[in-house]
Write an enzyme that holds these catalytic residues in place. Structure first.
Site, PDB file in Angstrom:
ATOM      1  N   HIS A 244      -3.798 -17.593  -0.446  1.00  0.00           N
ATOM      2  CA  HIS A 244      -3.871 -17.168   0.956  1.00  0.00           C
ATOM      3  C   HIS A 244      -4.026 -18.407   1.841  1.00  0.00           C
ATOM      4  O   HIS A 244      -4.799 -19.300   1.517  1.00  0.00           O
ATOM      5  CB  HIS A 244      -5.099 -16.251   1.111  1.00  0.00           C
ATOM      6  CG  HIS A 244      -5.212 -15.604   2.444  1.00  0.00           C
ATOM      7  ND1 HIS A 244      -5.677 -16.271   3.551  1.00  0.00           N
ATOM      8  CD2 HIS A 244      -4.936 -14.345   2.845  1.00  0.00           C
ATOM      9  CE1 HIS A 244      -5.676 -15.437   4.583  1.00  0.00           C
ATOM     10  NE2 HIS A 244      -5.231 -14.268   4.178  1.00  0.00           N
ATOM     11  N   CYS A 282       0.419 -14.624   4.969  1.00  0.00           N
ATOM     12  CA  CYS A 282      -0.423 -13.968   5.967  1.00  0.00           C
ATOM     13  C   CYS A 282       0.014 -14.437   7.359  1.00  0.00           C
ATOM     14  O   CYS A 282      -0.252 -15.582   7.745  1.00  0.00           O
ATOM     15  CB  CYS A 282      -1.892 -14.291   5.712  1.00  0.00           C
ATOM     16  SG  CYS A 282      -2.968 -13.594   6.975  1.00  0.00           S
ATOM     17  N   HIS A 309       0.427 -10.135   4.169  1.00  0.00           N
ATOM     18  CA  HIS A 309      -0.536  -9.612   5.150  1.00  0.00           C
ATOM     19  C   HIS A 309       0.153  -9.626   6.501  1.00  0.00           C
ATOM     20  O   HIS A 309       0.572 -10.698   6.955  1.00  0.00           O
ATOM     21  CB  HIS A 309      -1.748 -10.540   5.282  1.00  0.00           C
ATOM     22  CG  HIS A 309      -2.692 -10.493   4.132  1.00  0.00           C
ATOM     23  ND1 HIS A 309      -3.851 -11.244   4.107  1.00  0.00           N
ATOM     24  CD2 HIS A 309      -2.699  -9.787   2.988  1.00  0.00           C
ATOM     25  CE1 HIS A 309      -4.506 -10.998   2.986  1.00  0.00           C
ATOM     26  NE2 HIS A 309      -3.826 -10.132   2.280  1.00  0.00           N
ATOM     27  N   ASP A 361      -3.035  -6.165   8.026  1.00  0.00           N
ATOM     28  CA  ASP A 361      -4.268  -6.946   7.995  1.00  0.00           C
ATOM     29  C   ASP A 361      -5.051  -6.654   9.279  1.00  0.00           C
ATOM     30  O   ASP A 361      -4.492  -6.702  10.373  1.00  0.00           O
ATOM     31  CB  ASP A 361      -3.918  -8.431   7.900  1.00  0.00           C
ATOM     32  CG  ASP A 361      -5.087  -9.263   7.415  1.00  0.00           C
ATOM     33  OD1 ASP A 361      -6.027  -8.689   6.834  1.00  0.00           O
ATOM     34  OD2 ASP A 361      -5.054 -10.492   7.608  1.00  0.00           O
ATOM     35  N   HIS A 362      -6.273  -6.356   9.130  1.00  0.00           N
ATOM     36  CA  HIS A 362      -7.180  -6.077  10.250  1.00  0.00           C
ATOM     37  C   HIS A 362      -6.615  -4.981  11.173  1.00  0.00           C
ATOM     38  O   HIS A 362      -5.491  -4.526  11.004  1.00  0.00           O
ATOM     39  CB  HIS A 362      -7.469  -7.316  11.097  1.00  0.00           C
ATOM     40  CG  HIS A 362      -8.018  -8.452  10.273  1.00  0.00           C
ATOM     41  ND1 HIS A 362      -8.312  -9.666  10.801  1.00  0.00           N
ATOM     42  CD2 HIS A 362      -8.339  -8.534   8.964  1.00  0.00           C
ATOM     43  CE1 HIS A 362      -8.770 -10.461   9.850  1.00  0.00           C
ATOM     44  NE2 HIS A 362      -8.790  -9.788   8.727  1.00  0.00           N
TER      45      HIS A 362
END
Ligand code: DNO
Length: 403
Positions: A244, A282, A309, A361-362
């Site tokens: 990541h 990500c 992500h 993601d989030h």
């Protein structure tokens, strides 16, 4: 419906306020989780792995299997001795390999990790109020300097910032009350995700001291050493490691950060040439740097991407940013999605390994979630549900248009 990705959802385990039923209702098919209760550096036993797998995949109440699989581990975290290149690192690498073997034996073969020293992802504000009243995570460069200069009081730190930045930080610090200062400290020192632990200031100082002689070059060598030992073992078992990127993608507190742009990702994949040595792509972590051309990176590095992500950021002046809606913000999510879908299409044509797990993601804290105490910042149910729904629509539209 044509889809390109395996849609997944991060779950923090039994202590998560979002339930497995919620995840099913959100339409995800894969669960991304970790055994957060096991200390970093300890082996994950087959027994513990199976217990978690059963919890996810078998619905005890209804007495039948759930339409969910434990698809990705995020993360098997890396012991500090490995990042620091300490003599005892081999003991911890042996344990890491044992954990990988145990996971692979249980059929879980996509493993996310990161190589960020001491801190994982870092934000200064976990409840940044947007115009519509929802809340987002934010990283403010001046607030970080406030912490560095006036709370952490790192030695020689004044030399690292311009007089303009120091002036702004001094003004900001003067405007904070005791509670606000404490909140800033807790936000920044929220440690390993999923543990709910906050690193104590004194411990953080001690950890920082250990990095005094570790610059980016040394950290890169330590990453290479780790990969050199772990990747061949992962490859034997068909397991895929995926690193990541750093979040934020630049150095903080003088600590080296080495996975922040395309050149870094090239370095990572060149350390060991293997299908098991891959990337967690990500968008939100790479996104704060405007020169990171995400679609171009996907085009060039696509075959190394094992996990995705998707999240957006709104870049602000001076390197600060906040997390925007999944399809809004500074990242062109359409272009990112198009590049990823083309990558999956290519894999399908070559009939190689085309199951690419993706997770929203989030998400913003919004609607009813605003009234809840959420233990894991960014991981609300409703905000992520919205993100996944939007991304799924975009994914389907693009996938169908390419057929
Ligand atoms: C932030 C996440 C990070 C990430 C780990 C990967 O929400 O993307 O917690 O999972 O750093 O090891």
């Amino acid at each position: 419906m044509s889809v390109s990705f395996l849609q997944t959802w991060r779950w923090y385990g039994p202590s998560d306020v979002v339930s497995l039923d919620d995840i099913l209702q959100a339409g995800a098919k894969g669960v991304v989780t970790a055994l957060h209760h096991i200390p970093v550096g300890d082996v994950w036993t087959i027994e513990e792995i199976k217990k978690r797998k059963k919890l996810i995949e078998w619905d005890e109440t209804r007495g039948k299997s759930r339409n969910l699989k434990w698809s990705v581990v995020e993360s098997v975290n890396i012991h500090e001795s490995i990042k620091q290149g300490m003599p005892e690192r081999d003991i911890f690498i042996d344990r890491y390999i044992q954990t990988l073997e145990n996971l692979a034996d249980c059929g879980i073969k996509t493993i996310c990790y990161n190589f960020m020293p001491i801190l994982d992802w870092t934000r200064t504000d976990l409840a940044y109020e947007l115009e519509d009243g929802s809340k987002a995570l934010r990283f403010d460069v001046i607030d970080l300097v406030v912490f560095d200069l006036f709370i952490l009081k790192r030695e020689g730190v004044e030399k690292e910032y311009s007089s303009e930045v120091i002036e702004k930080a001094t003004e900001r610090f003067a405007s904070l009350n005791v509670d606000e200062k404490e909140l800033l400290q807790n936000n920044i020192l929220a440690g390993v995700p999923g543990t709910g632990e906050v690193i104590k200031l004194e411990d953080f100082r001690k950890q920082l001291a250990k990095y005094k002689h570790i610059d980016a070059q040394v950290l890169k060598e330590n990453l290479k050493y780790f990969l050199g030992r772990v990747i061949p073992e992962a490859e034997k078992r068909g397991a895929k490691m995926c690193c990541h990127p750093d979040d934020p993608p630049y150095s903080i507190f003088g600590l080296p950060r080495i996975i922040s742009n395309e050149a870094d990702l090239d370095y990572l994949t060149s350390c060991v040439d293997s299908p098991s040595n891959g990337i967690t792509f990500c968008t939100g972590s790479l996104g704060p740097i405007a020169s990171n051309d995400l679609p171009a990176m996907i085009k060039r590095l696509g075959h190394n991407i094992h996990f995705v992500h998707l999240r957006n950021v709104q870049r602000q002046k001076d390197g600060s940013f906040y997390e925007d809606e999944h399809l809004g913000g500074s990242i062109d999510m359409y272009a990112v999605m198009l590049a990823l879908i083309k990558e999956v299409k290519m894999r399908k044509q070559k009939e190689v390994d085309f199951v690419l797990p993706m997770r929203p993601d989030h998400g913003h804290q919004m609607l009813d979630d605003l009234n809840k105490q959420l233990p894991f910042a960014g991981y609300s149910a409703i905000g992520r549900l919205k993100g996944l729904a939007e991304l799924r629509g975009l994914e389907m539209g693009i996938t169908n248009s390419l057929e």
